[in-house]
Design an enzyme around this catalytic site. Structure first.
Site, PDB file in Angstrom:
ATOM      1  CB  SER A  70       0.354  11.720   0.179  1.00  0.00           C
ATOM      2  OG  SER A  70      -0.101  11.776   1.509  1.00  0.00           O
ATOM      3  CB  ALA A  77      -0.919   0.002   1.227  1.00  0.00           C
ATOM      4  CG  ASP A 101      -6.851   9.862   8.650  1.00  0.00           C
ATOM      5  OD1 ASP A 101      -7.901  10.194   8.077  1.00  0.00           O
ATOM      6  OD2 ASP A 101      -5.839   9.483   8.022  1.00  0.00           O
ATOM      7  CB  VAL A 116       2.394  -0.389   4.389  1.00  0.00           C
ATOM      8  CG1 VAL A 116       2.460  -1.570   5.357  1.00  0.00           C
ATOM      9  CG2 VAL A 116       1.919   0.862   5.110  1.00  0.00           C
ATOM     10  CE  LYS A 157       2.534   5.550   7.675  1.00  0.00           C
ATOM     11  NZ  LYS A 157       1.459   6.085   8.547  1.00  0.00           N
TER      12      LYS A 157
END
Length: 524
Positions: free
Chosen positions: A134, A131, A290, A138, A155
């Site tokens: 911006s 994945a 988020d 990951v 990450k």
């Protein structure tokens, strides 16, 4: 030269928005005739597209051309409908933080540079990216343990993203300063302060050590909470550019059919999600800001697991108390108290009338009490609140706007799981318990404890305060007797600095004028 570059970057942003048809798709209602004419003129330069294409799709294409940092800027502004307007915030909220992968070799180099160890010493295996967003992407990897290899998620920060963002934020500051200068009505929204918040938020998000710390803190806060947890952090393999954490095997909350097929109780998940968010907000004053469905998983035990803690929000004790009183006032229809809290908190300037503000609040609250609870939309409520606060010159409170926007997102996820979700009923156990403990008799005991602590600290600092006061007193006496004087060297330095400033200002003005002439010539 930094300001010179910001003008060019701003011109590029404007040109891309024009070419992708974003400007021409903006609503024209309420615009002065000259602005409407200019909007029609620039619309001639837009690419030919289907007239049925949504404005949000055009905006997404424009942001994709502008690059990763503008995706992050757009997502941040989506949380500020008070600044960009509700419709535009809705368009921005549809921006997908999915970017192209960068090479695994670059990710490994970033990890080795951040941790100072070879990748083979850190991981038993290191896979391709799964994945990309911006700011980071990951990878799936494995680490060696006494019990054998264990799967982890790694990450890694995108190479060059900090420098790119530093350049792009200059254009944002330029827009903010121009907005404050030429649009006096927008000053209450404090666009420069909003840009500073964006800059600080993104800098924090680009330091993965801080995300790891946020995961650790919320893990401690929620250790005994039912139905909610976050991944565990591998601190040995975490640095500024990399965070290694527990791999989560679960179903994304965006996959409703997958959740249903796995046998999870969707109604219970909806209640657990909103209650967990309110606990974090009211009890801890620290929340995941988020919480969209892509960042929420449900594991095999039915636990909600929240990932991607790059954006978090904090509320102080006073803000939590004001929030609870405002919420409780809406529930009990005590609109005078709701208005008074806004004035006590300093949210509304004191020159306004409390009763008039209470009348405006009543216009929002009464329709709520006339509807079934499951039909009340927090998003609609907040839209009405923004309209009312504009009438009363309410100053922007970034921490509250982030909270409100997150609440709308969480409510949306809960309604996605349960279309008849009753937010007020689900919230009642958490909000009621917090109000009982913090707005009732227990509040007096807590305030007395806090006051005693403050008094002890003041007593400890008293000798130093007295010494500083005496020193300042002597300095004032000396100034009153002898006047404030500069020596020759100081006066000369001030004169030279002023002369340099005047020369620099003249040069900058000429550069800006020539640049604007050049841009106008290119467009024509």
């Amino acid at each position: 030269m930094s300001a010179f570059g910001a003008y060019f970057r701003l011109a590029r942003v404007g040109w891309i928005l024009v070419r992708e048809g974003v400007i021409s798709a903006l609503p024209s209602e309420g615009l002065p005739p000259s602005v409407s004419l200019a909007k029609s003129f620039v619309g001639m330069f837009a690419r030919k597209r289907s007239k049925y294409q949504k404005r949000s799709d055009r905006l997404a294409q424009a942001v994709e051309r502008l690059g990763p940092s503008y995706v992050k800027i757009g997502q941040f502004l989506a949380t500020r409908p008070d600044v960009v307007g509700v419709e535009f915030a809705d368009d921005l909220s549809q921006l997908q933080d999915r970017m192209a992968f960068f090479p695994a070799a670059a990710a490994k180099a970033n990890i080795e540079g951040s941790l100072g160890r070879p990748i083979t010493d850190l991981y038993a295996s290191f896979g391709d990216p799964i994945a990309a967003a911006s700011i980071a992407q990951v990878h799936a990897a494995e680490v060696g343990t006494p019990d054998g290899p264990k799967k982890v998620a790694v990450k890694v920060v995108r190479p060059g993203v900090r420098a790119r963002f530093a350049h792009d934020i200059e254009a944002m500051y330029l827009v903010a300063h121009m907005q404050e200068r030429f649009m006096p009505a927008s000053r209450r929204l404090r666009p420069v302060e909003v840009t500073k918040t964006l800059e600080q938020t993104t800098k924090v998000e680009m330091d993965l050590r801080l995300e790891a710390a946020a995961l650790s803190e919320i893990a401690e806060n929620t250790e005994k909470d039912p139905g909610f947890r976050v991944p565990k952090v591998d601190w040995e393999r975490t640095g500024r550019d990399v965070i290694t954490m527990e791999w989560i095997d679960g179903v994304k909350m965006s996959d409703v059919e997958g959740l249903r097929a796995a046998g999870h109780d969707l109604n219970m998940l909806a209640d657990t999600l909103i209650q967990s968010f309110l606990r974090h907000t009211l009890r801890d004053g620290f929340f995941h800001a988020d919480m969209h469905p892509g960042n929420l998983f449900v594991d095999s035990d039915g636990m909600i697991v929240a990932v991607d803690m790059g954006i978090v929000g904090r509320l102080g004790k006073k803000e939590r108390r004001f929030l609870a009183e405002i919420l409780y006032g809406f529930i009990t229809r005590d609109y005078i108290r709701v208005a008074e809290v806004h004035f006590e908190a300093g949210y509304v300037p004191g020159h306004h009338n409390v009763e008039s503000f209470a009348q405006a609040i009543r216009a929002i609250g009464e329709p709520i009490h006339g509807q079934p609870a499951e039909t009340i939309s927090m998003g609609k409520l907040l839209t009405l609140l923004f309209e009312v606060t504009e009438l009363f010159d309410m100053q922007t409170r970034p921490e509250l706007v982030m909270l409100q926007k997150t609440m709308v997102v969480v409510e949306g996820v809960s309604r996605m799981l349960n279309p008849r979700f009753n937010m007020w009923k689900a919230s009642e156990p958490v909000v009621g318990d917090w109000i009982k403990n913090n707005l009732g008799p227990k509040r007096i005991v807590t305030d007395l404890k806090d006051g005693l602590k403050a008094a002890v600290k003041l007593a400890e600092a008293a000798p130093e305060i007295a010494a500083q006061t005496e020193k300042f007193h002597h300095q004032l006496l000396h100034m009153s007797e002898h006047g404030l004087r500069f020596d020759e060297q100081t006066a000369e330095a001030i004169g030279k600095a002023e002369a340099r400033h005047n020369r620099s200002a003249k040069v900058a003005l000429w550069i800006i004028a020539l640049t604007l002439l050049y841009i106008a010539w290119m467009v024509s």
